[in-house]
Write an enzyme that holds these catalytic residues in place. Structure first.
Site: not given
Ligand code: PDD
Length: 282
Positions: A32, A146, A202
């Protein structure tokens, strides 16, 4: 009526259904992304969809979508729902098939769903900072994907919620990895430290924007693993994500970070991030 994207079609929310034997439901077998919309424009959509295509490749999921086609359908969805400030969640699973761990042979059609969420910037928290707790990182060893399989993250976030904290910062035997849904940064003597973008975290898009800002501002950006002790003794601490942006952390496990005030490097990173919202939203 709120629209949901199901494969290539916008359907009314009440008609958006997935099969009981969808592999996303049975195994968390899918990927996702979450893309932010600021002022009617998608922020860093290219980076998000490139990451989605990489996630697909890493789990051996063959999809026909491209960065361009994904951008287009997500724009259409946001427009249909009149979401000018918020975000789009987009999931792709390996499809519906009789339950068996191994991939279906021949492959079945992947299932894409996407929905919008109206959302305002968390301005009060960005100004004053948030509290976090720390917890063991119990997740698998491919956190760079992800994946829809978020049980470890869900349990960590629930732990934070139980202790009235905004986020749970995870660690492996004392080495800080990342938050339940965010990346983590410690700032010491003017330099930024964060876990290397390897299999244990991630590679956040917001993390990347922070790196760009550091490059712009001449702030040292160290991709180096650090300990919980280092985190707690830092001058400033930040978590970052698409929804949290550049979020100051002022309390960890009930103890204040430094003097409990948001620091000057954090403010610089926030200002730089705001400039990227302007330049990278299309
Ligand atoms: N989550 N690490 C994890 C485990 C995450 O789920 C997320 C983001 C990030 C930050 O990634 P980014 O800057 O690309 O949003 C790091 C999203 C926001 C979510 O699951 O809603």
């Amino acid at each position: 009526m709120t629209k949901i994207l199901v494969n290539d079609i916008l359907v009314d929310e009440q008609d958006a259904k997935v099969a009981y034997n969808d592999r996303g439901y049975n195994f968390g077998d899918g990927i996702y992304e979450y893309v932010r919309i600021y002022d009617n424009k998608l922020f860093t959509a290219k980076e998000h969809f490139e990451r989605l295509l990489r996630s697909a490749q890493e789990i051996g999921l063959d999809i026909d979508y491209t960065v361009e086609s994904l951008t287009e359908v997500v724009r259409k969805l946001a427009e249909a729902n009149g979401v000018t400030d918020g975000g789009v969640y987009l999931q792709i699973t390996r499809g519906a098939s009789p339950r068996d761990h191994a991939f279906p042979t021949p492959p079945v059609e992947p299932v894409l769903t996407a929905f919008t969420k109206a959302y305002e910037r968390p301005l009060d928290k960005l100004e004053n900072g948030v509290s976090v707790v720390t917890t063991d990182d119990i997740r698998w060893l491919r956190c760079d994907i992800k994946s829809l399989n978020l049980l470890g993250n869900v349990l960590a976030k629930e732990y934070a919620t139980k202790y009235n904290a905004e986020e749970a910062i995870q660690h492996r035997e004392g080495t800080v990895t990342e938050g339940a849904s965010s990346n983590v940064f410690a700032i010491k003597d003017g330099a930024v430290y964060t876990h290397p973008a390897n299999n244990l975290i991630l590679n956040g898009i917001t993390r990347r924007v922070i790196q760009w800002v550091c490059d712009d501002e001449g702030i040292t950006f160290n991709e180096e693993a650090f300990s919980l002790d280092f985190l707690k003794a830092a001058d400033e601490v930040i978590i970052s994500s698409t929804s949290a942006e550049v979020m100051p952390v002022v309390k960890i496990d009930g103890e204040t970070v430094n003097d409990g005030k948001v620091g000057s490097v954090t403010r610089k990173l926030q200002a730089g991030f705001d400039r990227y919202i302007e330049s990278h939203s299309h």
